[in-house]
Scaffold this active site. Sequence first.
Site, PDB file in Angstrom:
ATOM      1  N   ASP A  82       0.841  -1.190   0.000  1.00  0.00           N
ATOM      2  CA  ASP A  82       0.000   0.000   0.000  1.00  0.00           C
ATOM      3  C   ASP A  82       0.882   1.248   0.000  1.00  0.00           C
ATOM      4  OD1 ASP A  82      -2.429   1.411   0.103  1.00  0.00           O
ATOM      5  OD2 ASP A  82      -2.379   1.523   2.292  1.00  0.00           O
ATOM      6  N   HIS A 203      -9.528   4.854  -0.484  1.00  0.00           N
ATOM      7  CA  HIS A 203      -8.622   4.933   0.652  1.00  0.00           C
ATOM      8  C   HIS A 203      -9.309   5.767   1.741  1.00  0.00           C
ATOM      9  CE1 HIS A 203      -4.595   3.618  -1.136  1.00  0.00           C
ATOM     10  NE2 HIS A 203      -5.511   3.373  -2.067  1.00  0.00           N
ATOM     11  N   THR A 229      -7.710   2.932  10.231  1.00  0.00           N
ATOM     12  CA  THR A 229      -7.915   3.589  11.519  1.00  0.00           C
ATOM     13  C   THR A 229      -8.949   2.866  12.370  1.00  0.00           C
ATOM     14  OG1 THR A 229      -7.329   5.710  10.520  1.00  0.00           O
ATOM     15  CG2 THR A 229      -8.516   5.785  12.604  1.00  0.00           C
TER      16      THR A 229
END
Length: 277
Positions: A82, A203, A229
Amino acid sequence: MTLATLKDVLQPALSGGYAVAGVVTLGWEDMRAFVAAAEDAKCPVILQAGPGCRAHTPLPILGKMFRHLAEEASVPVVAHLDHGYTFEECQEALDSGFTSLMYDGSRKPFAQNVEETARIAEMAHNAGISCEGEIGFVGYSGGEDSKGTDPDEAADFAAQTGIDAMAISVGNTHLQQDQSGAGLDEARIRAIMEKTDVPLVIHGGSGVPAAQRQHLAKTTNICKFNIGTELRMAFGSALREAVNSDPDRFDRVSILKETHDPVMQVARRVVTNLRGL
């Protein structure tokens, strides 16, 4: 062995009206919980090694960890780089056994982004693996502002690079800790879809309301939501509880074991939501 490429899991998602979770990993404990969640839900999963993960653990080690989990899993598992920022970093990931490379040239001028992403895509395809690129720029909560994806540029970018998946900026932001915002710009998403049929990637998926994630997975070409997150918060909460439950305990393995079930439960909710389950 169920090691898969990004294309292997996104093309069925595109035709089937669902999305696959790109889960951002930081270590053995979370990546193992993510695969366990995917297996329990009978859904594919994309294990992602982002810049923070790579700063902590070298790519050759991460490649072995991802591939070991994939080889033991009963569902498709993608080993994904990523936000690769250089050709050398992408080459190292390929050499380390990754099955998907995301080259991020989104901060660069359009022509340079096209040229460099096309080079990475060619390298990936020659090795039989996949490539994701990004057009527009997805900003960061409390940091850099986003630059929305232009639909015409998106079409040109997809056509000229030959990528297998395209990350777009449509109101999403990295590192958001809640889902209280306005969500994604669905009109811009559909405008992009009118120009290209390449699988789309979001994203900063943690900041997108779960109901909208599911809706867009079902009704648009968005086939991958990156979730970081939301899962890191679950891990942190479980770790704090484990540490605080016994101030005299010091063995890291016994402490970290207690993060598995809570993280697995949150990850399972993420992957099944995107599948419409």
